[in-house]
Design a protein around this motif. Structure first.
Motif, mmCIF file in Angstrom:
data_model
loop_
_atom_site.group_PDB
_atom_site.id
_atom_site.type_symbol
_atom_site.label_atom_id
_atom_site.label_comp_id
_atom_site.label_asym_id
_atom_site.label_seq_id
_atom_site.Cartn_x
_atom_site.Cartn_y
_atom_site.Cartn_z
ATOM 1 N N ILE A 178 -6.207 5.765 15.100
ATOM 2 C CA ILE A 178 -5.248 6.085 16.159
ATOM 3 C C ILE A 178 -3.872 5.535 15.830
ATOM 4 N N LEU A 179 -3.826 4.315 15.326
ATOM 5 C CA LEU A 179 -2.544 3.727 14.937
ATOM 6 C C LEU A 179 -1.874 4.551 13.842
ATOM 7 N N ALA A 180 -2.664 5.016 12.882
ATOM 8 C CA ALA A 180 -2.122 5.841 11.799
ATOM 9 C C ALA A 180 -1.600 7.158 12.336
ATOM 10 N N GLN A 181 -2.329 7.766 13.248
ATOM 11 C CA GLN A 181 -1.910 9.045 13.828
ATOM 12 C C GLN A 181 -0.619 8.907 14.617
ATOM 13 N N ILE A 182 -0.527 7.868 15.431
ATOM 14 C CA ILE A 182 0.692 7.646 16.217
ATOM 15 C C ILE A 182 1.875 7.351 15.288
ATOM 16 N N SER A 183 1.619 6.568 14.239
ATOM 17 C CA SER A 183 2.693 6.251 13.285
ATOM 18 C C SER A 183 3.196 7.509 12.592
ATOM 19 N N GLY A 184 2.264 8.372 12.176
ATOM 20 C CA GLY A 184 2.660 9.613 11.524
ATOM 21 C C GLY A 184 3.497 10.488 12.434
ATOM 22 N N ALA A 185 3.110 10.547 13.723
ATOM 23 C CA ALA A 185 3.853 11.362 14.686
ATOM 24 C C ALA A 185 5.230 10.761 14.968
ATOM 25 N N PHE A 186 5.296 9.442 15.053
ATOM 26 C CA PHE A 186 6.576 8.772 15.285
ATOM 27 C C PHE A 186 7.540 9.044 14.134
ATOM 28 N N ILE A 187 7.053 8.910 12.914
ATOM 29 C CA ILE A 187 7.910 9.142 11.746
ATOM 30 C C ILE A 187 8.341 10.598 11.686
ATOM 31 N N ALA A 188 7.453 11.505 12.082
ATOM 32 C CA ALA A 188 7.809 12.924 12.113
ATOM 33 C C ALA A 188 8.962 13.167 13.081
ATOM 34 N N ALA A 189 8.922 12.506 14.242
ATOM 35 C CA ALA A 189 10.016 12.644 15.209
ATOM 36 C C ALA A 189 11.311 12.084 14.644
ATOM 37 N N LEU A 190 11.216 10.952 13.978
ATOM 38 C CA LEU A 190 12.403 10.335 13.376
ATOM 39 C C LEU A 190 13.020 11.240 12.321
ATOM 40 N N VAL A 191 12.199 11.775 11.441
ATOM 41 C CA VAL A 191 12.705 12.655 10.385
ATOM 42 C C VAL A 191 13.292 13.933 10.988
ATOM 43 N N SER A 192 12.599 14.490 11.988
ATOM 44 C CA SER A 192 13.103 15.697 12.648
ATOM 45 C C SER A 192 14.478 15.442 13.260
ATOM 46 N N TYR A 193 14.614 14.284 13.897
ATOM 47 C CA TYR A 193 15.897 13.957 14.526
ATOM 48 C C TYR A 193 16.993 13.826 13.482
ATOM 49 N N CYS A 194 16.680 13.195 12.362
ATOM 50 C CA CYS A 194 17.678 13.055 11.297
ATOM 51 C C CYS A 194 18.127 14.427 10.791
ATOM 52 N N LEU A 195 17.196 15.348 10.697
ATOM 53 C CA LEU A 195 17.515 16.681 10.201
ATOM 54 C C LEU A 195 18.325 17.501 11.213
ATOM 55 N N PHE A 196 18.020 17.330 12.487
ATOM 56 C CA PHE A 196 18.635 18.161 13.527
ATOM 57 C C PHE A 196 19.624 17.391 14.400
ATOM 58 N N GLN A 197 19.982 16.182 13.998
ATOM 59 C CA GLN A 197 20.829 15.348 14.852
ATOM 60 C C GLN A 197 22.128 16.040 15.248
ATOM 61 N N SER A 198 22.846 16.575 14.282
ATOM 62 C CA SER A 198 24.135 17.199 14.592
ATOM 63 C C SER A 198 23.951 18.407 15.511
ATOM 64 N N THR A 199 22.878 19.151 15.302
ATOM 65 C CA THR A 199 22.603 20.322 16.135
ATOM 66 C C THR A 199 22.290 19.895 17.567
ATOM 67 N N ILE A 200 21.470 18.860 17.712
ATOM 68 C CA ILE A 200 21.095 18.381 19.041
ATOM 69 C C ILE A 200 22.304 17.797 19.764
ATOM 70 N N VAL A 201 23.088 16.983 19.069
ATOM 71 C CA VAL A 201 24.272 16.374 19.681
ATOM 72 C C VAL A 201 25.263 17.450 20.116
ATOM 73 N N SER A 202 25.460 18.459 19.280
ATOM 74 C CA SER A 202 26.366 19.551 19.622
ATOM 75 C C SER A 202 25.864 20.311 20.856
ATOM 76 N N PHE A 203 24.571 20.533 20.925
ATOM 77 C CA PHE A 203 23.984 21.227 22.083
ATOM 78 C C PHE A 203 24.175 20.400 23.352
ATOM 79 N N GLU A 204 23.953 19.089 23.244
ATOM 80 C CA GLU A 204 24.119 18.216 24.405
ATOM 81 C C GLU A 204 25.577 18.210 24.868
ATOM 82 N N SER A 205 26.493 18.168 23.929
ATOM 83 C CA SER A 205 27.912 18.146 24.272
ATOM 84 C C SER A 205 28.335 19.449 24.949
ATOM 85 N N ALA A 206 27.871 20.563 24.405
ATOM 86 C CA ALA A 206 28.246 21.869 24.940
ATOM 87 C C ALA A 206 27.699 22.096 26.345
#
Length: 259
Positions: free
Chosen positions: A88-116
């Protein structure tokens, strides 16, 4: 070579990382980038990404990639209970890192959407982008209703897992097709019930990314009203997966033909 708990946990983390990364990316494209993605396409992406995760992790760890599956197998299939917490710890860690990587990839897109759209993280309005990472109930869907939805669809998923992985079931698919059937099940449940809860069906898939949102600016608002995120997508799937064993082992397998 003898498998080790370390290898199994790494396998679970990588399999979970893979499917959550792809799934979150598909939601980010739908919500923040303006790309036209239909709901059925989104459900299929999540389902096939689960199949990929199971394929990748399956040989080493069994490809649980879901705490509800791990707990249910410990209850019904004699999966070693001393491995439950590390998995369970491994699964949660994998999902957490996936969210972190996704955010790094889409950060500018998400921030722009929030601003708009004048979306402020840490407020109720911030759930519009927190929903890229974690699940929330649909409009007018109450806590109890949402809980039952997650219970039901995870029960269906776990029932299918029992069916397709049981060597006593002569109709079970072979040659890795079980992973594809599992992914299709996730997609079908997403298509049928997803708008009600976001079809978490997996405590790690939801809690890992939700934990990321807590520390990435969305704050406790990302837990949802009435602490939705700590109740429905965690305990609904776990109880549903356990109950699937009652149906399969008490109501179905006793009627299998004797070999």
């Amino acid at each position: 070579m003898k498998k080790t708990i370390y290898g199994e946990c790494f396998s679970e983390a990588i399999g979970t990382f893979l499917f959550v990364l792809i799934g979150i990316a598909s939601v980010a494209i739908l919500v923040a980038s303006g790309t036209v993605v239909s709901y059925w396409e989104l459900a299929i992406v999540w389902g096939l990404s689960v199949s990929l995760g199971v394929f990748v992790a399956g040989y080493v760890s069994g490809g649980h990639i879901n705490p509800a599956v791990t707990i249910s197998l410990a209850c019904w299939r004699k999966f070693p209970r001393n491995k439950v917490a590390p998995y369970i710890l491994a699964q949660i860690s994998g999902a957490f890192i996936a969210a972190l990587v996704s955010y790094c990839l889409f950060q500018s897109t998400i921030v722009s959407f929030e601003s708009a759209n004048e979306i402020v993280r840490g407020t109720e309005g911030g759930l519009a982008t927190a929903g890229i990472f974690a699940t929330f109930p649909g409009e007018n869907v109450g806590l109890l209703n949402a809980f039952f939805v997650e219970f039901l669809i995870t029960m269906i998923l776990m029932l299918v897992i029992f069916v397709v992985t049981d060597t006593n079931n002569l109709t079970a698919p072979t040659g890795g097709l079980a992973a594809l059937v599992i992914g299709i099940t996730v997609a079908l449940c997403g298509l049928a019930f997803g708008p009600l809860t976001g079809f978490a069906m997996n405590p790690a898939r939801d809690f890992g990314p939700r934990l990321f949102t807590l520390i990435a600016g969305w704050g406790t608002a990302a837990l949802g009203s009435d602490f939705y995120g700590l109740i429905v997508p965690i305990f609904g799937p776990i109880l549903g997966a356990i109950f699937a064993g009652v149906i399969y082992f008490k109501l179905i397998t006793p009627y299998y033909p004797k070999k």
